[in-house]
Design an enzyme around this catalytic site. Structure first.
Site, PDB file in Angstrom:
ATOM      1  N   ARG A  57       0.812  -1.225   0.000  1.00 14.95           N
ATOM      2  CA  ARG A  57       0.000   0.000   0.000  1.00 14.95           C
ATOM      3  C   ARG A  57       0.844   1.273   0.000  1.00 14.95           C
ATOM      4  O   ARG A  57       0.380   2.331   0.427  1.00 14.95           O
ATOM      5  CB  ARG A  57      -0.978   0.019   1.177  1.00 14.95           C
ATOM      6  CG  ARG A  57      -1.954  -1.143   1.156  1.00 14.95           C
ATOM      7  CD  ARG A  57      -3.164  -0.884   2.027  1.00 14.95           C
ATOM      8  NE  ARG A  57      -4.001  -2.081   2.085  1.00 14.95           N
ATOM      9  CZ  ARG A  57      -3.895  -3.019   3.032  1.00 14.95           C
ATOM     10  NH1 ARG A  57      -3.025  -2.870   4.016  1.00 14.95           N
ATOM     11  NH2 ARG A  57      -4.666  -4.064   2.999  1.00 14.95           N
TER      12      ARG A  57
ATOM     13  N   ARG B 133      -5.085  20.774 -14.778  1.00 14.98           N
ATOM     14  CA  ARG B 133      -3.997  19.884 -15.149  1.00 14.98           C
ATOM     15  C   ARG B 133      -4.212  19.210 -16.501  1.00 14.98           C
ATOM     16  O   ARG B 133      -3.261  18.846 -17.182  1.00 14.98           O
ATOM     17  CB  ARG B 133      -3.796  18.817 -14.062  1.00 14.98           C
ATOM     18  CG  ARG B 133      -2.657  17.874 -14.382  1.00 14.98           C
ATOM     19  CD  ARG B 133      -2.251  17.010 -13.198  1.00 14.98           C
ATOM     20  NE  ARG B 133      -1.189  16.110 -13.629  1.00 14.98           N
ATOM     21  CZ  ARG B 133      -0.401  15.437 -12.818  1.00 14.98           C
ATOM     22  NH1 ARG B 133      -0.551  15.553 -11.527  1.00 14.98           N
ATOM     23  NH2 ARG B 133       0.536  14.653 -13.292  1.00 14.98           N
TER      24      ARG B 133
ATOM     25  N   HIS C  85       5.435   7.314 -27.806  1.00 20.06           N
ATOM     26  CA  HIS C  85       4.437   8.214 -27.224  1.00 20.06           C
ATOM     27  C   HIS C  85       4.641   9.647 -27.726  1.00 20.06           C
ATOM     28  O   HIS C  85       3.684  10.314 -28.143  1.00 20.06           O
ATOM     29  CB  HIS C  85       4.535   8.161 -25.696  1.00 20.06           C
ATOM     30  CG  HIS C  85       3.645   9.136 -24.988  1.00 20.06           C
ATOM     31  ND1 HIS C  85       2.270   9.069 -25.045  1.00 20.06           N
ATOM     32  CD2 HIS C  85       3.938  10.221 -24.210  1.00 20.06           C
ATOM     33  CE1 HIS C  85       1.756  10.064 -24.333  1.00 20.06           C
ATOM     34  NE2 HIS C  85       2.741  10.772 -23.819  1.00 20.06           N
TER      35      HIS C  85
ATOM     36  N   LYS D 191       5.309  22.637 -15.797  1.00 19.28           N
ATOM     37  CA  LYS D 191       4.560  21.486 -15.287  1.00 19.28           C
ATOM     38  C   LYS D 191       4.343  21.601 -13.781  1.00 19.28           C
ATOM     39  O   LYS D 191       3.245  21.308 -13.281  1.00 19.28           O
ATOM     40  CB  LYS D 191       5.279  20.178 -15.621  1.00 19.28           C
ATOM     41  CG  LYS D 191       4.500  18.974 -15.112  1.00 19.28           C
ATOM     42  CD  LYS D 191       4.636  17.738 -15.942  1.00 19.28           C
ATOM     43  CE  LYS D 191       3.642  16.684 -15.464  1.00 19.28           C
ATOM     44  NZ  LYS D 191       3.727  15.445 -16.215  1.00 19.28           N
TER      45      LYS D 191
ATOM     46  N   GLU E 178       7.054  16.824 -26.161  1.00 16.89           N
ATOM     47  CA  GLU E 178       6.505  17.300 -24.887  1.00 16.89           C
ATOM     48  C   GLU E 178       7.080  18.672 -24.517  1.00 16.89           C
ATOM     49  O   GLU E 178       6.411  19.469 -23.862  1.00 16.89           O
ATOM     50  CB  GLU E 178       6.762  16.285 -23.762  1.00 16.89           C
ATOM     51  CG  GLU E 178       6.137  14.906 -23.994  1.00 16.89           C
ATOM     52  CD  GLU E 178       4.639  14.818 -23.669  1.00 16.89           C
ATOM     53  OE1 GLU E 178       4.030  15.845 -23.341  1.00 16.89           O
ATOM     54  OE2 GLU E 178       4.101  13.698 -23.768  1.00 16.89           O
TER      55      GLU E 178
ATOM     56  N   LYS F 236       1.863  11.084 -11.849  1.00 13.75           N
ATOM     57  CA  LYS F 236       1.006  10.149 -12.574  1.00 13.75           C
ATOM     58  C   LYS F 236       1.773   8.853 -12.782  1.00 13.75           C
ATOM     59  O   LYS F 236       2.870   8.855 -13.346  1.00 13.75           O
ATOM     60  CB  LYS F 236       0.596  10.721 -13.926  1.00 13.75           C
ATOM     61  CG  LYS F 236      -0.532  11.706 -13.857  1.00 13.75           C
ATOM     62  CD  LYS F 236      -1.089  11.935 -15.254  1.00 13.75           C
ATOM     63  CE  LYS F 236      -2.190  12.955 -15.254  1.00 13.75           C
ATOM     64  NZ  LYS F 236      -2.719  13.162 -16.626  1.00 13.75           N
TER      65      LYS F 236
ATOM     66  N   HIS G 258      -3.216   9.377 -28.048  1.00  5.31           N
ATOM     67  CA  HIS G 258      -3.526   8.075 -27.439  1.00  5.31           C
ATOM     68  C   HIS G 258      -4.275   7.178 -28.422  1.00  5.31           C
ATOM     69  O   HIS G 258      -4.065   5.961 -28.448  1.00  5.31           O
ATOM     70  CB  HIS G 258      -4.355   8.260 -26.171  1.00  5.31           C
ATOM     71  CG  HIS G 258      -3.551   8.769 -25.005  1.00  5.31           C
ATOM     72  ND1 HIS G 258      -4.132   9.173 -23.828  1.00  5.31           N
ATOM     73  CD2 HIS G 258      -2.218   8.925 -24.843  1.00  5.31           C
ATOM     74  CE1 HIS G 258      -3.177   9.570 -22.984  1.00  5.31           C
ATOM     75  NE2 HIS G 258      -2.013   9.430 -23.586  1.00  5.31           N
TER      76      HIS G 258
ATOM     77  N   ASN H  69      -2.374  17.596 -21.313  1.00  2.00           N
ATOM     78  CA  ASN H  69      -2.652  16.526 -22.273  1.00  2.00           C
ATOM     79  C   ASN H  69      -2.907  17.064 -23.676  1.00  2.00           C
ATOM     80  O   ASN H  69      -3.455  16.356 -24.513  1.00  2.00           O
ATOM     81  CB  ASN H  69      -3.863  15.711 -21.808  1.00  2.00           C
ATOM     82  CG  ASN H  69      -3.535  14.848 -20.617  1.00  2.00           C
ATOM     83  OD1 ASN H  69      -2.491  14.211 -20.590  1.00  2.00           O
ATOM     84  ND2 ASN H  69      -4.412  14.844 -19.632  1.00  2.00           N
TER      85      ASN H  69
ATOM     86  N   GLU I  22      -5.813  16.343 -11.306  1.00  8.72           N
ATOM     87  CA  GLU I  22      -6.442  16.568 -12.603  1.00  8.72           C
ATOM     88  C   GLU I  22      -7.950  16.682 -12.529  1.00  8.72           C
ATOM     89  O   GLU I  22      -8.682  15.985 -13.223  1.00  8.72           O
ATOM     90  CB  GLU I  22      -6.028  15.449 -13.590  1.00  8.72           C
ATOM     91  CG  GLU I  22      -6.354  15.825 -15.035  1.00  8.72           C
ATOM     92  CD  GLU I  22      -5.647  14.932 -16.032  1.00  8.72           C
ATOM     93  OE1 GLU I  22      -4.423  14.780 -15.929  1.00  8.72           O
ATOM     94  OE2 GLU I  22      -6.319  14.396 -16.922  1.00  8.72           O
TER      95      GLU I  22
ATOM     96  N   HIS J 224      -2.733  14.827 -26.626  1.00 12.90           N
ATOM     97  CA  HIS J 224      -2.710  13.451 -26.126  1.00 12.90           C
ATOM     98  C   HIS J 224      -3.980  12.664 -26.451  1.00 12.90           C
ATOM     99  O   HIS J 224      -3.951  11.447 -26.487  1.00 12.90           O
ATOM    100  CB  HIS J 224      -2.491  13.436 -24.609  1.00 12.90           C
ATOM    101  CG  HIS J 224      -1.071  13.741 -24.202  1.00 12.90           C
ATOM    102  ND1 HIS J 224      -0.420  14.893 -24.577  1.00 12.90           N
ATOM    103  CD2 HIS J 224      -0.165  13.014 -23.491  1.00 12.90           C
ATOM    104  CE1 HIS J 224       0.809  14.881 -24.072  1.00 12.90           C
ATOM    105  NE2 HIS J 224       0.994  13.756 -23.420  1.00 12.90           N
TER     106      HIS J 224
END
Lengths: 373, 373
Positions: free
Chosen positions: A126, A246, A270, A232, A190, A148, A257, A250, A242, A253
């Site tokens: 955890r 935030r 990517h 960032k 990026e 993330k 994606h 993306n 997010e 993206h």
């Protein structure tokens, strides 16, 4: 306190989850860089078959004085391995070495290693502490910062993961010397992203210094990494999980994606998908009346000059736009089936919105037909 | 605000992660009970093959007015299925139904369903809201409260998971009517636990009311659930992520986990292993000079009267104590290979400490040889 003679730092302010990004040369081999990381009886360096032979010993040497045992886990290299099966090999190794709740994980590699190691750290018992040591430009400017973490699912990228912050991010610019050209370009996607969404002056700087960046001049890389991390950090500091702002990170993206998922993860890098996705998002912004054709041309040019694709791939010979739309509907930003796009306004700000399917279809068809010169 | 005519509530105070435990009868069928849960376009009830036929429709009916779509995922029943493979079937279903970041998961079942559904909620798209609807006594008094979620690994129980709080816990006492006797007893193990670690007066009450509890008298069950949740809420509110105090809730669990892992998960119920583990932990406390023989006898008696095992199983015919010790060394509370035990002092407080292997071996041998009368 981190040593300051050979590095710059960017603070990430997230209350009791705050941490520092260290940017500089010679960092991996300097034990002082890691002096604020929690102590424990063991540390585990997670890397991949490409990066481990180059840098794992250097990092292990810096950690040897701080941890009685420094183990290594070496993963196969590539986005295709960012999955359950490989994540489980990390857990197997941690349990096999009897790692406990204080064991510190070090993610040494690119975005895939960082995402999967961060998620392993988030879940093992955890949650154990972890440190990002990104060795690709993409990871240094984007994926290693902000917490993330996650893995891919056959039905979508990063569908399973956690928001889980590292204790430290160490961007050693020396590691960029061994980066393949194609990955350098992917990282530049990026870097370029931060211009249209947050800082047009930075976009100007990138346009002027693209040659120096492609030539890997250290001063240019240092500025690109630092300014990217600053932007960032500012965005993440305002919206860690997010819920709103935030999402502008993306930009490119959503389309990107769909490209990655549609071609199969690993076919395009990517950053390549994001580069092309930014061109598509700019075209959508134009069709929504937010930017003019010259802005689209400007962004397309800088993406192309960074040696990134600006023509979108055909994902389905018969129903190409339908395929893109179906893939984008399972994007995490979608809500109740409505696709949410990050759009830009040409003045250095971005926002989220939906768009009529017809406009999106037109952008897809136009982008797939576009000719690279 | 929750309706108050047929329920009692226990607040869990964790800042912006605070929530309410609702305890009462007729709750599953009352839409008002769920009126403060976030809205979304879809909800997903995750349950198992035993519980779903009994209660899923009742819950779905209460949610129908609030969510346009209420999907169901039915898992196989048992601790043996608290693993990666079954977790992935939840993700498959969520993605197959195009669930988004606002979709609310409802865990309808016992501890296994709650743990795995909570972990799925923690990870799906990096976190969606979830509600615990525990239908076993064990889940109502322990596992559904406090935000511990996770799955088992072949090398250890709950080794992979997250601290992730539900938005609401609904303990409908009606669901305990269909609980098998063996599971009722397993739940009583966790109820009994709260006495020695936090409230000897509650232990007195349990001793006086054990007959009523075994006969499932609603008033007795309501008090047992409420008082257990109050104690757990108090401990969790002081130490959400188990950096210290919270570990006392694991009284009996270090030995218990070794029993579960050594026999193979699912052979003994978790509560059965905890019941026996508490007897072992009390014996260890005695050997450490913390309690006297009469306290051990008192705890052994109440565990036995709750129809729980007080004789530990032999895990290895040749090296039984070694096997126990090896299994306990991978317990999450272990640090640098040292096993940490929760011990009690006989006055209603507990603490964490290590113990010499020789003492632990003596406890294991003694407990495995103990005769149930």
């Amino acid at each position: 306190m981190l040593p300051t003679d050979h590095l710059q730092t960017v603070p990430i302010s997230l209350g009791d989850r705050s941490y520092t990004i260290a940017i500089g040369t010679g960092l991996l081999g300097d034990p002082a860089v890691f002096q604020d990381v929690p102590q424990a009886s063991s540390a585990v360096i997670v890397s991949n078959t490409t990066v481990a032979p180059l840098y794992a010993q250097r990092l292990a040497g810096s950690l040897a004085g701080r941890y009685a045992a420094v183990h290594q886990v070496v993963l196969p290299d590539g986005e295709a391995f960012k999955n359950w099966e490989i994540l489980n090999t990390i857990f197997d190794a941690l349990l096999g070495h009897a790692c406990d709740r204080k064991t510190v994980l070090f993610a040494l590699g690119g975005g895939v290693v960082g995402d999967i190691t961060g998620f392993a750290a988030a879940c093992y018992m955890r949650g154990v502490p972890f440190v990002q040591v990104p060795t690709t430009l993409l990871a240094q400017v984007d994926s290693s910062v902000g917490g993330k973490t996650g893995i891919n699912h056959p039905l979508g990228k990063n569908m399973v993961g956690a928001f889980y912050q590292p204790r430290l991010v160490v961007c050693d610019l020396d590691t960029l010397r061994t980066l393949p050209d194609r990955e350098l370009s992917a990282g530049l996607a990026e870097v370029i992203k931060y211009g249209p969404i947050a800082d047009l002056a930075f976009l100007d700087w990138i346009e002027r210094n693209l040659g120096a960046l492609l030539a890997r001049e250290p001063a240019a890389l240092a500025h690109a990494v630092k300014r990217s991390c600053e932007i960032k950090a500012s965005v993440v500091g305002q919206d860690e999980r997010e819920s709103g702002l935030r999402a502008i990170l993306n930009f490119g993206h959503t389309f990107g994606h769909a490209i990655e998922a549609g071609l199969g993860y690993g076919e395009w890098l990517h950053g390549e998908a994001v580069g092309c996705g930014m061109v598509m998002a700019a075209r959508l912004s134009q069709r929504l009346g937010l930017v003019d054709a010259s802005f689209v041309r400007r962004l397309t040019d800088v993406v192309r000059r960074a040696r990134l694709p600006v023509t979108a791939p055909v994902l389905d010979a018969e129903d190409n736009a339908d395929r893109y739309l179906a893939l984008m509907r399972v994007d995490k930003k979608a809500e109740g089936g409505e696709i949410r796009f990050v759009v830009v306004d040409g003045s250095g700000t971005a926002s989220m919105r939906g768009a009529p399917d017809a406009l999106v279809r037109a952008v897809i068809e136009e982008s797939c037909a576009l000719t690279t010169v």
